[in-house]
Design a protein around this motif. Sequence first.
Motif, mmCIF file in Angstrom:
data_model
loop_
_atom_site.group_PDB
_atom_site.id
_atom_site.type_symbol
_atom_site.label_atom_id
_atom_site.label_comp_id
_atom_site.label_asym_id
_atom_site.label_seq_id
_atom_site.Cartn_x
_atom_site.Cartn_y
_atom_site.Cartn_z
ATOM 1 N N ILE A 83 0.895 -1.163 0.000
ATOM 2 C CA ILE A 83 0.000 0.000 0.000
ATOM 3 C C ILE A 83 0.932 1.210 0.000
ATOM 4 O O ILE A 83 1.826 1.322 0.815
ATOM 5 N N TYR A 110 2.540 5.060 -0.034
ATOM 6 C CA TYR A 110 2.394 6.307 0.717
ATOM 7 C C TYR A 110 1.847 7.370 -0.219
ATOM 8 O O TYR A 110 2.495 7.696 -1.227
ATOM 9 N N HIS A 121 4.840 7.282 -8.937
ATOM 10 C CA HIS A 121 5.643 7.380 -10.156
ATOM 11 C C HIS A 121 5.692 6.035 -10.867
ATOM 12 O O HIS A 121 5.008 5.086 -10.489
ATOM 13 N N GLY A 161 7.809 3.730 -10.846
ATOM 14 C CA GLY A 161 8.226 2.598 -10.006
ATOM 15 C C GLY A 161 7.021 1.932 -9.343
ATOM 16 O O GLY A 161 6.878 0.703 -9.345
ATOM 17 N N HIS A 162 6.142 2.743 -8.750
ATOM 18 C CA HIS A 162 4.926 2.179 -8.146
ATOM 19 C C HIS A 162 4.067 1.512 -9.219
ATOM 20 O O HIS A 162 3.434 0.484 -8.987
ATOM 21 N N THR A 202 5.103 -2.199 -10.019
ATOM 22 C CA THR A 202 4.578 -3.248 -9.130
ATOM 23 C C THR A 202 3.093 -3.491 -9.411
ATOM 24 O O THR A 202 2.634 -4.639 -9.459
ATOM 25 N N ASP A 228 -1.200 3.756 2.241
ATOM 26 C CA ASP A 228 -0.687 3.686 3.610
ATOM 27 C C ASP A 228 -0.714 5.128 4.121
ATOM 28 O O ASP A 228 0.156 5.926 3.770
ATOM 29 N N TRP A 275 4.140 1.120 10.379
ATOM 30 C CA TRP A 275 4.362 -0.148 9.673
ATOM 31 C C TRP A 275 3.547 -1.289 10.288
ATOM 32 O O TRP A 275 3.139 -2.221 9.585
ATOM 33 N N GLY A 289 8.518 -4.272 -3.631
ATOM 34 C CA GLY A 289 9.878 -3.918 -4.042
ATOM 35 C C GLY A 289 10.852 -4.429 -2.989
ATOM 36 O O GLY A 289 10.505 -4.567 -1.814
ATOM 37 N N GLU A 297 13.146 -3.224 -1.296
ATOM 38 C CA GLU A 297 13.565 -2.414 -0.144
ATOM 39 C C GLU A 297 12.655 -2.602 1.064
ATOM 40 O O GLU A 297 13.005 -2.173 2.157
ATOM 41 N N ILE A 298 11.500 -3.228 0.891
ATOM 42 C CA ILE A 298 10.618 -3.372 2.051
ATOM 43 C C ILE A 298 10.435 -4.847 2.430
ATOM 44 O O ILE A 298 9.441 -5.230 3.035
ATOM 45 N N HIS A 317 10.633 -7.703 -5.884
ATOM 46 C CA HIS A 317 11.190 -7.454 -7.214
ATOM 47 C C HIS A 317 12.226 -6.330 -7.165
ATOM 48 O O HIS A 317 12.373 -5.637 -6.160
ATOM 49 N N TRP A 367 14.357 -2.840 -8.798
ATOM 50 C CA TRP A 367 13.979 -1.438 -8.958
ATOM 51 C C TRP A 367 14.114 -0.986 -10.396
ATOM 52 O O TRP A 367 15.016 -1.417 -11.107
ATOM 53 N N LEU A 368 13.275 -0.062 -10.750
ATOM 54 C CA LEU A 368 13.469 0.690 -11.983
ATOM 55 C C LEU A 368 14.477 1.774 -11.657
ATOM 56 O O LEU A 368 14.338 2.468 -10.642
ATOM 57 N N ILE A 424 14.603 4.915 -9.063
ATOM 58 C CA ILE A 424 13.680 6.028 -9.292
ATOM 59 C C ILE A 424 12.954 6.272 -7.983
ATOM 60 O O ILE A 424 12.343 5.356 -7.425
HETATM 61 N N1 MSP Z 1 3.860 2.307 2.507
HETATM 62 C C1 MSP Z 1 4.952 1.445 2.318
HETATM 63 C C2 MSP Z 1 4.490 0.031 1.995
HETATM 64 C C3 MSP Z 1 3.597 -0.583 3.028
HETATM 65 S S1 MSP Z 1 3.078 -2.169 2.550
HETATM 66 C C4 MSP Z 1 2.349 -2.767 3.894
HETATM 67 C C5 MSP Z 1 5.830 1.926 1.178
HETATM 68 N N2 MSP Z 1 5.249 2.745 0.302
HETATM 69 S S2 MSP Z 1 5.956 3.391 -0.972
HETATM 70 O O1 MSP Z 1 5.028 4.375 -1.486
HETATM 71 O O2 MSP Z 1 7.248 3.853 -0.633
HETATM 72 O O3 MSP Z 1 6.050 2.264 -2.048
HETATM 73 C C6 MSP Z 1 7.139 1.381 -2.099
HETATM 74 C C7 MSP Z 1 6.914 0.395 -3.214
HETATM 75 O O4 MSP Z 1 6.703 1.062 -4.475
HETATM 76 C C8 MSP Z 1 8.085 -0.516 -3.489
HETATM 77 O O5 MSP Z 1 8.145 -1.576 -2.573
HETATM 78 C C9 MSP Z 1 7.797 -0.959 -4.902
HETATM 79 O O6 MSP Z 1 6.745 -1.865 -4.917
HETATM 80 C C10 MSP Z 1 7.321 0.342 -5.523
HETATM 81 N N3 MSP Z 1 8.436 1.140 -6.006
HETATM 82 C C11 MSP Z 1 8.779 2.403 -5.615
HETATM 83 N N4 MSP Z 1 9.867 2.802 -6.343
HETATM 84 C C12 MSP Z 1 10.231 1.831 -7.195
HETATM 85 C C13 MSP Z 1 11.212 1.705 -8.195
HETATM 86 N N5 MSP Z 1 12.069 2.662 -8.471
HETATM 87 N N6 MSP Z 1 11.235 0.549 -8.889
HETATM 88 C C14 MSP Z 1 10.357 -0.467 -8.667
HETATM 89 N N7 MSP Z 1 9.432 -0.377 -7.716
HETATM 90 C C15 MSP Z 1 9.354 0.741 -6.965
HETATM 91 O O7 MSP Z 1 6.979 1.531 1.111
#
Ligand code: MSP
Length: 665
Positions: free
Chosen positions: A42, A44, A50, A52-53, A56, A81, A258, A292, A294-295, A321, A323-324, A331
């Motif tokens: 979910i 933020y 962008h 990247g989101h 996914t 979130d 979290w 992604g 990182e989490i 997965h 990152w772009l 990104i």
């Molecule tokens: N809110 C938390 C997630 C909570 S889940 C219980 C969060 N949000 S976020 O807005 O930062 O989104 C992170 C997610 O966005 C990554 O885990 C991935 O799925 C996606 N991505 C954000 N930037 C990305 C890239 N540059 N490349 C690929 N995916 C990316 O973390």
Amino acid sequence: MRPERIRVVPRASPLTARPFFLQGGMIVDGERSDTFYITTPIYYPDNRLHIGHTYTTVAADVLARFNRMCGRDTFYLTGTDEHGQKIQQAAAARGLSPQVFLDEMVEWIKTLWQQLGISYDHFIRTTDEDHTVVVQAIFQELYQSGDIYRSAYYGWYCTPCESFWLESKLVEGACPDCGRDVSWVEEDAYFLRLSKYADRLIAYIEAHPSFIQPEIRKNEMLSFLRQGLEDLCVSRRKEALQWGIPVPFNSDYVIYVWFDAVCNYITAIGYKDPERASMFARYWPAELHLIGKEILRFHCIIWPIILMALDLPLPKQVFGHGWLTIGGEKISKSRGNVVDPLVLAEKYGRDAIRYYLIREIPFGADGRYTEEALVDRINVDLANDLGNLLSRVTAMIDRYDDGKIPAPTGPPTHLEGVARAAREKAERALDRYLLSDALRGIWELVAAANKHIEDAAPWNLQGEARDRVLYDLAESLRILAVLLSPFMVDAPREIFRQLGLAEEADAVQWEDAEWGGMLPGTMIDRGEPLFPRLDPDVVLQANPDEIAEQGEERKGMDMIDFEHFSAMDLRTGTVVSAEAIEGADKLLKLLVDIGEDEPRQVVAGIAEAYSPQDLCGHPVIVVANLKPAKLFGVESQGMVLSAEGPEGLNLIAPVADVTPGSKVK
Ligand code: MSP
């Protein structure tokens, strides 16, 4: 009336029970289950999302559409979130209340997903009343069972990551995940007993090799766990953070964002809701949390431990997965290198974006984003390979058969075998979450059909021989429309329509990719090219009108692209001290506060324009990632920006007050 289909091969459900054993993605220790619950993180909504989101969300959409087409009872969850410091600050910066700010952002996000054809079944917002109530009930339950307890927290907090960090984990005083500044937190707090469950979690991961994928991520998580787990602070004091779910039994606290966020995966499907008990029983445990990389820690350590403490089964798989990236960097909003997916979708169309994202990035690995590669994929794969195939085949059927699909008499061609192989490759790859491989498999049929046109040269054939070739080509296109249906939204529909099968598009099933479904005599309906070819020189200009208006002056100037610009780390700073350097008339040694622990020492050639005493407190802009150099024996760890004016050199400074260390972008 819908014509009866010819079925050369009896229908066999792709869900026919068979064991799967895997490297790549999906775990199925035995048979596929008949439900498929898939989630994205979910996001933020502190900013617009962008590309990247989008990556996914599109990937999860492909899997949801594929599983629905296979007849599985699929539930696709995404959402936002909405609690925590980051959101509180973002709303305050816009001068809005968090709720008003969030409603606006969520509206935008939903529009984005709609434009991209994301077929989610539910959009959860963590400010939803039912989510809030259940998170409180979970917190209460774990407090009563002793898995949450009260103690004191001394440590650091990274607001962008919403993460607590012990001093020992910081890297050069900054957040080890994102490299940004952390703030000190010292407060009475509630803790979750991660340490109690660490061994059990290690044993679980070892016994369920496909729980964390790809393999490399599993190994990272195991080594993290084997270093030992500290209990996790799961609350913030109200004074520090108001925008959160209150701890149910102590109104001085809110629940750590979290903890609140990961619970969305069960609150969304009715956990602890008596009216939705059967829904929860049907979909939990989830088949896949797609996230992604990182989490991973939150999903592979904290979330499983909460589930263990609640005595619930763990999700079948967490897939982290890659990152772009742009210019080698992730990104992300904080790096200022984001690409707006809505703008891209309007410019190129959603199918092109969806196709590009899935085809270009090997699933699991990082992948470079460039608009050039996107345009290239559109021109080569979509316009040239797929689009031309449709135009050529429908043109020939129009010409030789008055627009009616001919009957497949004469000896069959090899395309039937290629189509079957393409379907099997796509299916196997999608089962293992190897999304780009699935498209590669499908393109083997595109290539074979194009080649068959050249090899068979229908324009030189007559009668049965030509009928067979044209039928097989039309049937290949029909199968392509089926196989592409998880990946694209409009193009498969248009292929069906041009083949005279408009109604098929509404209820297309994966098993429709069986050879022989095309009924002879069907009237085709030719149309516009599926993907018009783009002129890269035109579309890749950021904004041709604007550039044209700049007139002659720009001619001959070496242009750089955004990647080059964003490689520069420009920061705002304040001069803390300045002094002359012996033997160097033009230079001054400055100490500049750029928001780091220590001020930066910068040697600047500004002695003729500024005296040292004028400089204290002067705002400046610093190139923070310039390689250090020695000038007159004094190390310079950056550079301040200046420009020549009518009366000499001027330091460049922000016009408004900004905090030292702000990124200039
Ligand atoms: N809110 C938390 C997630 C909570 S889940 C219980 C969060 N949000 S976020 O807005 O930062 O989104 C992170 C997610 O966005 C990554 O885990 C991935 O799925 C996606 N991505 C954000 N930037 C990305 C890239 N540059 N490349 C690929 N995916 C990316 O973390």
